[in-house]
Write a protein that holds these residues in place. Structure first.
Motif, PDB file in Angstrom:
ATOM      1  N   GLU A 222       0.846  -1.187   0.000  1.00 61.22           N
ATOM      2  CA  GLU A 222       0.000   0.000   0.000  1.00 61.22           C
ATOM      3  C   GLU A 222       0.881   1.236   0.000  1.00 61.22           C
ATOM      4  N   PHE A 224       1.447   4.906   1.565  1.00 53.44           N
ATOM      5  CA  PHE A 224       1.054   5.658   2.756  1.00 53.44           C
ATOM      6  C   PHE A 224       1.442   7.116   2.553  1.00 53.44           C
ATOM      7  N   GLU A 233      -5.249  11.496   0.470  1.00 51.64           N
ATOM      8  CA  GLU A 233      -5.609  11.617   1.871  1.00 51.64           C
ATOM      9  C   GLU A 233      -4.429  11.249   2.757  1.00 51.64           C
ATOM     10  N   PHE A 235      -2.518   9.947   6.039  1.00 47.85           N
ATOM     11  CA  PHE A 235      -2.832   8.963   7.086  1.00 47.85           C
ATOM     12  C   PHE A 235      -2.998   9.617   8.451  1.00 47.85           C
ATOM     13  N   ALA A 238      -6.415   9.640  10.067  1.00 49.46           N
ATOM     14  CA  ALA A 238      -7.022   8.457  10.677  1.00 49.46           C
ATOM     15  C   ALA A 238      -6.969   8.499  12.206  1.00 49.46           C
ATOM     16  N   PHE A 239      -6.107   9.355  12.751  1.00 49.41           N
ATOM     17  CA  PHE A 239      -6.030   9.435  14.221  1.00 49.41           C
ATOM     18  C   PHE A 239      -7.153  10.322  14.761  1.00 49.41           C
TER      19      PHE A 239
ATOM     20  N   ALA B 370      -3.459   3.871  11.771  1.00 48.34           N
ATOM     21  CA  ALA B 370      -4.017   4.219  10.461  1.00 48.34           C
ATOM     22  C   ALA B 370      -3.858   3.025   9.541  1.00 48.34           C
ATOM     23  N   CYS B 371      -4.969   2.599   8.960  1.00 45.39           N
ATOM     24  CA  CYS B 371      -4.950   1.365   8.196  1.00 45.39           C
ATOM     25  C   CYS B 371      -5.542   1.576   6.809  1.00 45.39           C
ATOM     26  N   PRO B 372      -4.783   1.294   5.760  1.00 42.37           N
ATOM     27  CA  PRO B 372      -5.302   1.517   4.401  1.00 42.37           C
ATOM     28  C   PRO B 372      -6.108   0.341   3.873  1.00 42.37           C
ATOM     29  N   HIS B 373      -6.116  -0.766   4.586  1.00 43.14           N
ATOM     30  CA  HIS B 373      -6.702  -1.977   4.004  1.00 43.14           C
ATOM     31  C   HIS B 373      -8.177  -2.111   4.274  1.00 43.14           C
ATOM     32  N   PHE B 396      -7.622   6.228   4.672  1.00 41.85           N
ATOM     33  CA  PHE B 396      -7.087   5.510   5.817  1.00 41.85           C
ATOM     34  C   PHE B 396      -8.156   5.438   6.888  1.00 41.85           C
ATOM     35  N   GLN B 397      -8.348   4.273   7.405  1.00 40.61           N
ATOM     36  CA  GLN B 397      -9.345   4.120   8.445  1.00 40.61           C
ATOM     37  C   GLN B 397      -8.630   3.956   9.784  1.00 40.61           C
ATOM     38  N   ARG B 398      -9.260   4.471  10.805  1.00 38.34           N
ATOM     39  CA  ARG B 398      -8.681   4.299  12.125  1.00 38.34           C
ATOM     40  C   ARG B 398      -8.998   2.912  12.653  1.00 38.34           C
TER      41      ARG B 398
END
Lengths: 498, 498, 498
Positions: A222, A224, A233, A235, A238-239, B370-373, B396-398
């Motif tokens: 992936e 980042f 976007e 990362f 995401a926090f 932070a997770c892109p998957h 990115f999802q938390r």
């Protein structure tokens, strides 16, 4: 391309040709440059030969547009009308999991200034490619002065600069490394290293071929994006706000404002001043004429600054291998670049250990490979886990495919393979040979072929004829690794230039 | 926790809290000890600071029971009432294959004197964890003076002593090695080595965290009890009597009698005299103040006897890595221990190459990653093998989860992650970082964050705002790696002790 | 053999016995030779003992045919009538994925002059063998003066010469290497190396055991015949005529004629003169009495030219390991050869790290192994990924199987195993121990067994009885690694010869 009907095939072929044409003008400057570059580095040329060579480059590129149009109209009928019947060829294509074209790539980035395409996982195509499932191939194309946003990958990435002049910055733990790269430079970006890049050339497009070696999930990786905003976007978004406020010691509003500005995508346009600023303090890339001593520096190196390992008027082969280069030793990788003169061919050969993943950088032609796995009757015999010998009629099937810019093809270890340049253009192939340590290329024809190396008695026992009859076939071709191709031979020795 | 309904979640939460409470009294001595230990080894303390620190440890542990009861009644409502709504959080938990709790462990041993729990294979949870499929995590808890029967595994095992004083004996080919271990000691038991152990402490429970690296079957291993009888069953009993009689040169009756006696299970109680006898001739464990020189001895070492690689009032990080330690080089492993001061946090950062498997040894808090998957819309995108960029709105999802003793969480290479200690207790996290060779931790905030390291032009291009606006955000936080956490910041700089 | 009914089992057994009988005459010379060889290399024999030993060899072989016939009639009823009931034994066989016989091999080559058989992929049999999925086992049997056609494989191949006198030629990149091999020689043929071979013995059959380690596709490999014609089909025939004409610079007719001649298959008969010619310039194989120094030459070596690592009157063990031999280090492989005296047994033991793949070269007997994975109640418990301890009644099940020439059996790391020779013949087992680096053999009975190495207190705690009772069992057997077997012991110390 496994289940394409004939009509679909033709439609597809047509659209590929149109796409190729639209790429053509963008790549002409590039080809001229590379052609001249080859002239300057072709082994054994004196000054006059070099000048002639460069002149021919110009003629070649000038005539190319004309030729390309004609060729498109011809629709490759020439090759088709040869011995391989249309049906036979179509069958090969359908059974052939070793060739990849546009439709096998996914678009991972596309902005006004550039695009990134990544080939799907090899194992999605066929179980026969399981041995290279942890490798991915991609390329990046970007406009003059394009800026590629800071990003890191959960993968080791190998760059090969095919055209353009990228200035790339790697953010290492304790320092920033910036390199001004050029055509032929190879750079390893270790997994996780944040990097950004600008094409400092004002006119030439950037074209980079990538080999990607994921470190976390087999065959998956992936991008980042950290520094950035809404597109790409970041990362950081995401926090939770409470975490970001504590991490930055700033108000939510301020942080929110910062990460909202960038909306232009991960490939944008830089101004002349910004390009100048970014490239000013760079080390020049692999420009040093001496190969980096093994175990030393980890900077880029240029594939063309070493002598070719094989070279004659029919082509030349440049190579960097794990025995010479620490960087490649860690990756267990050979990188090679074959420039096959138009109308010429590579000797049929096989790699003893390495599996070769090739990317056509320029030109047109085709390849042929002998494959024991694919049988029209039995499907993928490897799938069943067994192989059968004399009794059951093991046979080698020809795997072949047309080559043009952007085509990827794979030659597994042990598989005899050859590539032939069209009569119209040099064929330039960049290859990543994985599992490269201790690899040997065994030539199957030409001066040092394996049969010549056998004792006479063995020749007789193997072929069932007197040794001199074996030698008549195997000793006629005196060239090594690059030969005149089929058309040149047929026409009685007419040679293409260079 | 993939499909838990909300009510189930609450029930589960409650039972976890009850379990935590029952563990609490057993671990209080331990916490006091560790707290004091940290005081003594915290970098830059003079004698007076050290004494104050130790005093605060005592106050802390004295008040703890009280606080714990209150906290349980509160039911973590505090965190929940923050910005993340309950629904959102629950969603994360459901989609989150990176956190593991009690229900993901299997009980492999349970006797009156102790128990062994092993986390199920990571790949049973999610394909996203395929990169660590050959690692297993477990822990052993045993009473004072408990004896753990001789056993070997078809796996390399790494021990970390979190509490108790184990005396462990390894039966090597030509000698017997016995070590008196203590809190913080790390020991590698090579695959197949028969080992037995006694907790020589008369009052403190033994708590050992294990990383298990199978050598025979990917991700699978077995205990092999040899010396023993019916419980644990000895593998000798699998041989036929004729073979056993020949092997031992004894009658069947005699042999049968011997292998029938032991019925008390693999963790039993030793007498004080037996404990004394077993530990008498031991070398002391990783007590030597100097790190074992690379390539030398293969004995245990103590993670806390080196200087922390990062330390301030908000926390400290101890680390042993493959560059320093031959043992870890062979295993390609980093072992680290983070002690996050209560109310403080680790800087968001990512590992360039290593995937981190963390085990919460003490305290409470939460982590965010932070997770892109993982995408609420597309499920596990990695599963499809493709990734998509600007056009398709990669986001990115938390991923987050509550941390408490015994929770395991995984941060893959490249993934930005942070952990935050609750206001009530230090958060102590032991981490096994696999694929550790050449790994770099890239900080995303604080003094040496990656953005500060970029040129001004790159900052402007990346964020789309003037460089000074970027710097206002990225240069406010002056601490390194450990920061005051969200609550501390909100309340204007109130600091937790230590 | 997973689902065989009892009747099928008996039919099968019968046909195996018939096959064994037909092999017998061919192998008698061989056995005499090997027996004598063992006499000469048995440690600690003086001249007279050696002569007596050789004399016994002759008696043994003379009486063998008679004994074999009797034995076949007896139908192994002796063993069956012992403690293990018929039903129990049958159950083991059915559940046992660790033993392989004729029906698990595929025929890959069969001509009038010889045959090649390859064991199917281990993972086709059971997931429990996933750890060795990239290894294949095979054997080649060929007549006196048989010629094996030039071929390369996409696999590393390890040869062990069990009988016959092969002269093998490897075509390396810049030279041709020819070796005259003999019984006991081990040769590594690197992946992709073209090789051909002749059995220079005029009377003895060639028997070669192979370990195959594919380099391209996990567990899959193919033979590539180049020099040759229609049978075996040459891979040259897969290329198009235009390519072949260009590659060889010859007419199609000529080329076609050459590749049409050979039709006799990949194993053919050479004349005496051809054999003489092929072997004349060879280096002698592993004949040098000194082990090749590590890191040096890559030629063959002879397993029997080193001192046995363990030897007494009940057997001897020869070994080559990665610590001593560069070639084996790269392959991470131990090769060992156990010659168990008739009626004797190997001490129960286990490998700490290596998984052992054994091939019975000569003789008969059986093996027993303690296996924690297979349970009559739960099926393959490893499949579920969990293991369970005291509470759930983990138990070790006996895995056993009859051994005779050509049987393959696997002992995974950590699994206690033993093998017992029949009363009628020495049992000779060649083993490839993969994952061999740093492996230790832990003896479970005899002089240096692991229990003797425990402290008294540990013995008491482990067995639940006073230490002297443990010692009475574990200290009676004074031999090391090879013991008198069940029958010898029962009959009060009657010893088999040698």
């Amino acid at each position: 391309m496994a289940v394409l009907k004939k009509s679909t095939l033709l439609t597809l072929l047509f659209s590929v040709l149109v796409l190729t044409a639209s790429l053509a003008s963008a790549t002409q400057d590039l080809e001229l440059k590379q052609c001249r570059h080859q002239c300057r580095h072709q082994g054994g040329f004196d000054e006059e030969q070099r000048l002639q060579c460069e002149q021919r480059c110009e003629e070649y590129v000038r005539d190319k547009k004309q030729r390309e149009r004609e060729e498109r109209e011809e629709g490759y009928t020439r090759r088709r009308s040869r011995e391989d019947s249309e049906e036979e060829e179509e069958r090969f294509e359908q059974n052939n999991p070793y060739v990849f074209q546009d439709e096998h790539f996914d678009t991972s980035v596309r902005t006004e200034e550039g695009r990134v395409h990544v080939l799907r996982k090899f194992t999605e195509r066929s179980k026969l490619l399981k041995g290279i499932e942890n490798y991915r191939v991609g390329f990046l194309e970007a406009n003059p002065r394009a800026f590629v946003a800071p990003v890191h990958f959960d993968a080791d990435v190998i760059f090969f600069v095919a055209s353009g002049k990228p200035t790339i910055t790697l953010l290492k733990e304790k320092k920033r490394e910036t390199f001004n790269l050029q055509c032929g430079d190879v750079l390893h970006i270790p997994a996780g290293t944040p990097a950004y890049m600008v094409n400092r050339d004002d006119r030439e497009k950037l074209f980079i071929v990538k080999l990607i070696n994921p470190v976390s999930l087999p065959g998956e990786f992936e991008p980042f994006y950290g520094p950035g905003g809404e597109n790409p976007e970041s990362f950081y978004k995401a926090f939770s706000w409470e975490v970001l406020k504590a991490a930055f010691k700033r108000d939510r509003d301020e942080i929110e404002r910062l990460f909202r500005q960038q909306k232009r995508g991960s490939i944008t346009k830089a101004s002349r001043e910004q390009v100048e600023e970014l490239s000013r303090h760079a080390e020049s890339g692999g420009a040093a004429p001496i190969w980096p001593f093994k175990g030393e520096t980890k900077g880029p190196f240029n594939l063309f600054h070493n002598h070719p390992v094989s070279s004659n008027r029919y082509g030349s082969l440049f190579e960097a291998n794990p025995e010479e280069c620490k960087e490649l030793e860690d990756l267990d990788l050979i990188i090679s670049f074959a420039n096959i003169t138009k109308g010429a061919m590579i000797a049929p050969y096989y790699n003893s250990k390495a599996t070769k993943i090739s990317f056509v950088v320029n030109g047109e032609g085709w390849f042929e490979m002998a494959c024991p796995h694919i049988s029209s009757e039995h499907g993928h015999r490897r799938g069943g886990g067994t192989w059968q010998g004399d009794k059951s009629g093991q046979s080698f099937q020809r795997v072949s495919g047309r080559l043009r810019r952007g085509v990827v093809f794979v030659a597994p270890a042990g598989h005899p393979v050859t590539a032939i340049a069209s009569e119209n253009s040099n064929l330039q192939i960049l290859s990543f040979e994985v599992n490269g340590k201790g690899n040997t290329r065994y030539p199957l024809a030409g001066r040092k072929n394996i049969v010549n190396n056998m004792e006479n008695v063995a020749k007789e026992l193997a072929f069932g004829v007197p040794a001199r009859e074996v030698e008549r076939i195997f000793k006629s071709q005196n060239e090594e690794f690059f030969f005149p191709g089929p058309t040149q031979q047929e026409e009685g020795g007419r040679r293409a230039y260079i």
